[in-house]
Structure formats: structure tokens, C-alpha cells
Design a protein around this motif. Structure first.
Motif, PDB file in Angstrom:
ATOM      1  N   THR A 126     -86.254 -25.808  13.710  1.00 44.38           N
ATOM      2  CA  THR A 126     -87.002 -24.768  14.405  1.00 44.38           C
ATOM      3  C   THR A 126     -87.495 -23.746  13.390  1.00 44.38           C
ATOM      4  O   THR A 126     -86.740 -23.306  12.524  1.00 44.38           O
ATOM      5  CB  THR A 126     -86.117 -24.067  15.462  1.00 44.38           C
ATOM      6  OG1 THR A 126     -85.592 -25.064  16.342  1.00 44.38           O
ATOM      7  CG2 THR A 126     -86.910 -23.056  16.264  1.00 44.38           C
ATOM      8  N   ALA A 127     -88.769 -23.382  13.506  1.00 44.71           N
ATOM      9  CA  ALA A 127     -89.377 -22.341  12.668  1.00 44.71           C
ATOM     10  C   ALA A 127     -89.497 -21.083  13.517  1.00 44.71           C
ATOM     11  O   ALA A 127     -90.077 -21.111  14.605  1.00 44.71           O
ATOM     12  CB  ALA A 127     -90.747 -22.780  12.181  1.00 44.71           C
ATOM     13  N   LEU A 128     -88.938 -19.984  13.011  1.00 44.46           N
ATOM     14  CA  LEU A 128     -88.959 -18.715  13.729  1.00 44.46           C
ATOM     15  C   LEU A 128     -89.455 -17.611  12.815  1.00 44.46           C
ATOM     16  O   LEU A 128     -89.345 -17.716  11.590  1.00 44.46           O
ATOM     17  CB  LEU A 128     -87.545 -18.362  14.220  1.00 44.46           C
ATOM     18  CG  LEU A 128     -86.863 -19.404  15.090  1.00 44.46           C
ATOM     19  CD1 LEU A 128     -85.621 -19.904  14.408  1.00 44.46           C
ATOM     20  CD2 LEU A 128     -86.528 -18.825  16.428  1.00 44.46           C
ATOM     21  N   TYR A 129     -89.948 -16.537  13.411  1.00 42.93           N
ATOM     22  CA  TYR A 129     -90.374 -15.377  12.636  1.00 42.93           C
ATOM     23  C   TYR A 129     -90.047 -14.112  13.424  1.00 42.93           C
ATOM     24  O   TYR A 129     -89.891 -14.148  14.647  1.00 42.93           O
ATOM     25  CB  TYR A 129     -91.871 -15.445  12.309  1.00 42.93           C
ATOM     26  CG  TYR A 129     -92.764 -15.320  13.514  1.00 42.93           C
ATOM     27  CD1 TYR A 129     -93.304 -14.088  13.886  1.00 42.93           C
ATOM     28  CD2 TYR A 129     -93.055 -16.424  14.303  1.00 42.93           C
ATOM     29  CE1 TYR A 129     -94.114 -13.978  15.009  1.00 42.93           C
ATOM     30  CE2 TYR A 129     -93.860 -16.322  15.414  1.00 42.93           C
ATOM     31  CZ  TYR A 129     -94.386 -15.091  15.770  1.00 42.93           C
ATOM     32  OH  TYR A 129     -95.177 -14.980  16.877  1.00 42.93           O
ATOM     33  N   ALA A 130     -89.929 -13.017  12.700  1.00 42.41           N
ATOM     34  CA  ALA A 130     -89.677 -11.720  13.326  1.00 42.41           C
ATOM     35  C   ALA A 130     -90.499 -10.677  12.590  1.00 42.41           C
ATOM     36  O   ALA A 130     -90.452 -10.586  11.367  1.00 42.41           O
ATOM     37  CB  ALA A 130     -88.196 -11.361  13.274  1.00 42.41           C
TER      38      ALA A 130
END
Length: 146
Positions: A126-130
Motif C-alpha cells: 500500500t502506498a500512502l501519503y500525508a
């Protein structure tokens, strides 16, 4: 804790890197050319886990990227999540060594600082960003074989 003998540091231009407890700090400077240049730190990842990167700044001419990457022992299998100098989030990956195509997902516009995270859990990447370092948003996920 990351054992110093298990880390790899490669510089192809000016910059510095250091390891504080379990955190790598990497600062790279220089100009982009037509040649490929890479700056990275690495550690083995034999099972589920996650990598985080905080991109504080990205600048220069041409399309440059800063982010985080996972690569299997078989170098054909990889995933990279980055912020491009075009202001877009990029998620590039090849999760199966038998396939030759590289999948690309572009995300929303973002500006530094931005936090990037690749998470591998039960063969699902999973690729996530914040944007604020706290509220994580999913960009994409798919099967991934280390």
C-alpha cells in the motif's frame, strides 16, 4: 534497531547521510543531468514492514523525484513512491518478476513537506501519503512479492 553493518549508503553527487537510532537522514544536493544519478540508504526487509520518508524540499530543473523505494532481491520487483518536481505524487511498481510492465499511478498535487509511506502486509503493498504527517491517505495498493 538498524545494525550499521546492514545499511548501504551510495552517493553519486554531493550530499550527506546519517543514522540516528532507527532513522536515516539523507540530504542530497547537485544538478540533474541526462545521466541517471541515485542517492539512497537501504536495509534488508525479509517480511512485512513499512518505510516512511518525509520530503522537505524538491527543486531544480527537469523532472526530479524524492521519496521511498522497496526493491526485492530480484531487482525486477520494486515499488517507489515519490514527490516529483512537477508537484505530483508518483507511485511506480512492478510486483511480479514474471511481468515486464511497470504500473504507474499519479496522485494529487502536493508540495513539500509531504510524508510518504510504503507498507507491506501479507503480500499486499500500500502506498500512502500525508500532507500534515498525521492524516494518512491511500494512493493505491496491490499484490506484491518480495
Amino acid at each position: 534497531m538498524i545494525h550499521p553493518a546492514r545499511r548501504v549508503l551510495r552517493h553519486d553527487a554531493r550530499g550527506d547521510a546519517r543514522l540516528d537510532t532507527n532513522t536515516f537522514h539523507l540530504r542530497v544536493t547537485g544538478r540533474s543531468t541526462n545521466a541517471l544519478a541515485g542517492h539512497f540508504v537501504a536495509r534488508p526487509m525479509m517480511s512485512d514492514g513499512e518505510f516512511f520518508a518525509r520530503v522537505d524540499e524538491i527543486s531544480g530543473t527537469g523532472l526530479t523525484h524524492a521519496g521511498v523505494m522497496i526493491r526485492a532481491q530480484n531487482a525486477a520487483v520494486f515499488a517507489a513512491l515519490s514527490l516529483g518536481s512537477d508537484g505530483r505524487l508518483w507511485f511506480q511498481r512492478r510486483g511480479d518478476p514474471a511481468k515486464r510492465d511497470v504500473r504507474l499511478t499519479t496522485g494529487p498535487k502536493a508540495s513539500a513537506p509531504v510524508w510518504l509511506r510504503l507498507q507491506l502486509k501479507e503480500k499486499e503493498l500500500t502506498a500512502l501519503y500525508a500532507l500534515d504527517g498525521k492524516t494518512w491517505q491511500k494512493l493505491a495498493s496491490e499484490s506484491f512479492k518480495l
